[in-house]
Design an enzyme around this catalytic site. Structure first.
Site, PDB file in Angstrom:
ATOM      1  CG  HIS A  72      -1.632   6.476  -1.782  1.00  0.00           C
ATOM      2  ND1 HIS A  72      -2.438   6.539  -2.755  1.00  0.00           N
ATOM      3  CD2 HIS A  72      -1.450   6.296  -0.196  1.00  0.00           C
ATOM      4  CE1 HIS A  72      -2.830   5.808  -1.513  1.00  0.00           C
ATOM      5  NE2 HIS A  72      -2.616   5.912  -0.639  1.00  0.00           N
ATOM      6  CG  LEU A  73       4.138   5.313  -5.769  1.00  0.00           C
ATOM      7  CD1 LEU A  73       5.418   4.273  -7.798  1.00  0.00           C
ATOM      8  CD2 LEU A  73       5.866   5.775  -5.200  1.00  0.00           C
ATOM      9  CG  ASN A  95      -5.081   7.214  -4.454  1.00  0.00           C
ATOM     10  OD1 ASN A  95      -4.500   6.492  -4.490  1.00  0.00           O
ATOM     11  ND2 ASN A  95      -5.732   8.625  -3.416  1.00  0.00           N
ATOM     12  CG  HIS A 101      -1.630   1.173   1.060  1.00  0.00           C
ATOM     13  ND1 HIS A 101      -3.242   0.799   1.977  1.00  0.00           N
ATOM     14  CD2 HIS A 101      -1.902   1.978  -0.175  1.00  0.00           C
ATOM     15  CE1 HIS A 101      -4.079   2.093   2.077  1.00  0.00           C
ATOM     16  NE2 HIS A 101      -3.376   2.718   1.240  1.00  0.00           N
ATOM     17  CG  HIS A 125     -10.362   3.267   2.423  1.00  0.00           C
ATOM     18  ND1 HIS A 125      -9.661   3.352   3.724  1.00  0.00           N
ATOM     19  CD2 HIS A 125     -11.660   4.182   2.335  1.00  0.00           C
ATOM     20  CE1 HIS A 125     -10.002   4.127   4.723  1.00  0.00           C
ATOM     21  NE2 HIS A 125     -11.358   5.266   3.900  1.00  0.00           N
ATOM     22  CG  HIS A 176      -1.038  14.780   1.441  1.00  0.00           C
ATOM     23  ND1 HIS A 176      -1.602  15.288  -0.121  1.00  0.00           N
ATOM     24  CD2 HIS A 176      -0.627  13.783   2.207  1.00  0.00           C
ATOM     25  CE1 HIS A 176      -1.958  13.793   0.526  1.00  0.00           C
ATOM     26  NE2 HIS A 176      -2.338  13.597   1.741  1.00  0.00           N
ATOM     27  CG  ASP A 205      -2.146   4.773   3.968  1.00  0.00           C
ATOM     28  OD1 ASP A 205      -1.781   4.835   2.263  1.00  0.00           O
ATOM     29  OD2 ASP A 205      -2.950   5.428   4.659  1.00  0.00           O
TER      30      ASP A 205
END
Lengths: 304, 440
Positions: B63-64, B95, B61, B182, B312, B308
């Site tokens: 996020h790239l 996403n 899990h 999720h 940001h 996860d």
């Protein structure tokens, strides 16, 4: 030394007592036409990211009495609508050499961020559902004027506690100064887990205001009906309106308060809003004097 | 080229192996694993005395952010961060902007991950379940599977309509693609920013009730039990969800789940005065939840530890709490957090820790990874861990582009020293170069 006033929750009792008595002192001096300390040549920014007339006017009055200039900034006329971040707005005002900020914002905790970037005194004029510290100070001064003290009093805060910054600030202040705080409202408008908020919870109005010395009613927002938290204004009024009938459960000399604006016929009836129990006008007037005290204190003023 | 990882503690959960021994790598393949391996004709030796030699870690899990949010992370910086965190395979979430809902984007991601500047780790894309993550129309899952997705998920935009979800499960069952779910009932969690509880009441922030996670978990578990679709519950945070997953597993549902380091290290109390670094989804909960998560890790209810990793940019998190995005950048400290808070505290044995960070996620997602067995992975995937080294995580010294992490300045015990992925070798700055020798 400059200070911030962001939350009652984080204040020491000494500081709260000092602010209330300073407000009382300013009140008697202004009424008697005596001099008050002046913060000449200081400019205070009035940042109202959320609409407010009464609180802004009250702060402007306070600044005026202290000889300050206030600089207005509202969302409709600001660059916030052009997509500027709160941080950049605050930094801009800092380098435009404003000396302090009064700030209202829809987001809980926004003044914490503002204070971090502004560096100087920041006064919270209401942040989301978090706190409204100067309203609590005004209410405390009003209670002391009527009852001579706060310690030992039974105070019922009635209405939409969940969404009310006034309820939170008042609960903290009154609990710290030794009142028996009761939070009264429907289950949908009382936080589900309350261990970190001071006060005892009541879902029944008559029980909640039983033998109360002070009743603070809260405004019911129309959105609560849309969100299904209250079925209708009528239903709410039938259960939680403080009126000539329900008031019989409180002490005979009970005072009734409301932070405004009032929904007449919902939170209060005319009898309580205008009658001998009401101290609403004193709350409004005292608001100016405790805001003077708050500004003076945050600008580092010592003995006035 | 023959390289020897000598005299380490070999932890290979795929063979229940926990021995002192060596691993021989020739070119980019593991040749031999054991107590006595062939030590002739060696070109280089890594002395692994006191270190663990494990199958490369697998993160289910991550996020790239590429394409679309390259200011937060790119496939290049994200894979570099992964290698530094000890991972040899990471699953990237759909996403992105646009969302990963078609085969062309799958190709794009695999191409970028294979570029020479990237971190040299495998990227296993997770495709969107519905077009645009909108929850209304299924994506072309078979085409995306041919392009290389390993699972399907609508990630943070979970399908609310149960009929839609059951169709998605039927399709995924037929295509043999696990669903990563999720679990969030968006009606209950609407507008919420932190756990609905004592802290949210105090701070005046709208709460996300634990029932939002539990109801959605239960629904997905029931559908999985009925349809038989392998379903991986992402980032479990509430004790009630752990109990439900334990129950449906005992009934035979093909359900697995993961926990993130945020959820077993922090509680809602860490939010303090509106600290946006602790704004996580599902929200940080309470001490009791941590106790039950730990119990779930111990008894096998919780299969995986996932980072996860949710990067940001600083300007996106330096805003009022309710305006901040959810998530934290964690690729480079998840192993440290797991070793410090679970392994060294006796919650998980070293072998079980590695199982939850390598073998189990590989098995759940059907990856050729998570084992040291020669020939079972396309190239050698090995992580060498110093379990005793004490270090302080500094967000300014990371490969990740983003610095939004609640673990900044925290002290950890245990760190990845070397990551081998084929011929790519990452060496940590704290790796003692005296352990390395070139033989002439």
């Amino acid at each position: 030394m400059s200070r911030n006033l962001i939350a009652i929750r984080t204040l020491e009792n000494d500081e709260i007592n000092h602010l209330i008595s300073l407000g009382a002192d300013f009140k008697s001096r202004i009424r008697a036409g005596e001099a008050v300390p002046r913060l000449d040549r200081k400019v205070i920014g009035m940042l109202f990211f959320e609409n407010s007339t009464r609180t802004r006017v009250s702060f402007e009055q306070a600044a005026f009495y202290l000889g300050m200039r206030s600089s207005n900034f509202s969302t409709s006329s600001s660059s916030m609508t052009k997509g500027e971040t709160l941080k950049d707005t605050i930094l801009t005002l800092r380098y435009e050499r404003l000396d302090g900020l009064v700030m209202r914002h829809r987001a809980s905790g926004a003044p914490v961020l503002a204070a971090r970037h502004f560096g100087g005194p920041v006064l919270n004029a209401g942040d989301g559902q978090h706190e409204h510290p100067t309203q609590a100070l005004a209410d405390a001064l009003t209670i002391i004027e009527s009852k001579g003290k706060i310690e030992g009093l039974t105070v019922a805060i009635v209405g939409d506690v969940e969404h009310s910054r006034v309820a939170r600030s008042n609960a903290w202040l009154l609990d710290k100064l030794g009142a028996d705080v009761r939070l009264v409202g429907p289950k949908t408008l009382i936080p589900t887990r309350t261990a970190r908020l001071p006060g005892t919870f009541y879902y029944d109005l008559e029980e909640g205001i039983d033998q109360a010395d002070v009743i603070i009613t809260l405004r019911l927002q129309k959105e609560r009906m849309k969100e299904g938290m209250v079925s209708s204004a009528g239903e709410y009024a039938s259960m939680y309106q403080v009126n000539s009938e329900s008031l019989r459960f409180a002490k005979r000399d009970c005072i009734v308060m409301h932070p405004g604006p009032i929904n007449r016929g919902i939170e209060l009836d005319d009898y309580t809003a205008d009658g001998s129990h009401s101290v609403i006008h004193h709350q409004i007037e005292n608001g100016v004097f405790v805001r003077m005290a708050a500004i003076y204190h945050c600008f580092g003023g010592g003995e006035a | 080229m023959r390289s020897l990882l000598r005299n380490g503690r070999i932890l290979d959960p795929s063979q229940n192996l926990d021995i002192i021994g060596s691993v021989l790598i020739e070119d980019d393949q593991v040749i031999e694993v054991g107590e006595n391996v062939d030590q002739s004709h060696l070109d280089e030796v890594y002395d692994c005395t006191g270190l663990w030699i494990c199958p490369g870690l697998v993160d289910p899990h991550v996020h790239l952010r590429e394409p679309g949010d390259e200011h937060k992370e790119t496939i290049i910086t994200g894979t570099q961060a992964a290698a530094a965190g000890g991972y040899t395979t990471i699953c990237c979430m759909p996403n992105t902007n646009p969302p990963l809902d078609n085969p062309a984007l799958v190709d794009f991601i695999l191409d970028r991950a294979a570029s020479p500047e990237a971190g040299g780790v495998f990227v296993a894309p997770v495709g969107a379940l519905t077009k645009g993550l909108e929850g209304t129309e299924l994506t072309n899952l078979s085409a995306m599977k041919r392009a290389g997705i390993v699972a399907a998920s609508d990630e943070g935009f979970p399908i609310q309509n149960s009929l839609m979800m059951s169709r998605a499960m039927e399709m995924c069952k037929q295509l043999d693609i696990p669903i990563m779910a999720h679990c969030d009932d968006l009606g209950l969690s609407k507008g919420g920013t932190m756990n609905d509880g004592a802290m949210s009441a105090m701070l005046g922030l709208k709460g996300i009730p634990r029932t939002a996670e539990e109801i959605a978990t239960m629904r997905n578990c029931i559908l999985s039990l009925d349809i038989g679709c392998p379903t991986h519950i992402m980032r479990v945070s509430s004790w009630g969800a752990v109990e439900m997953i334990r129950l449906v597993k005992s009934l035979g549902a093909p359900v697995t789940c993961e926990v993130t380091p945020m959820h077993f290290v922090f509680t809602e109390d860490n939010i303090g005065e509106f600290d946006t670094r602790f704004k996580i989804t599902p929200p940080l909960r309470t001490k009791i939840d941590i106790e039950l998560l730990v119990q779930g890790l111990q008894d096998g209810t919780i299969d995986c530890i996932a980072s996860d990793h949710s990067p940001h940019a600083s300007h996106e998190v330096d805003v009022p709490f309710e305006d901040a995005p959810f998530g934290a950048a964690t690729l480079e400290c998840t192993l440290g957090a797991a070793l410090t808070y679970l392994t060294h505290r006796g919650v998980l044995s070293p072998l079980e820790t590695i199982r939850k960070m390598s073998t189990n996620p590989a098995m759940i997602l059907g990856l050729d990874a998570g084992t040291l067995r020669p020939g079972e992975t396309p190239v050698a995937q090995i992580t060498v861990v110093d379990p005793e080294i004490e270090w302080t995580f500094d967000r300014h010294k990371t490969f990740s582009k983003s610095k939004n992490t609640p673990f900044h300045r925290m002290e950890f015990k245990g760190k990845c020293m070397l990551t081998f992925c084929g011929s790519e070798v990452y060496r940590d700055a704290l790796f003692n170069e005296e352990r390395y020798s070139i033989l002439v």
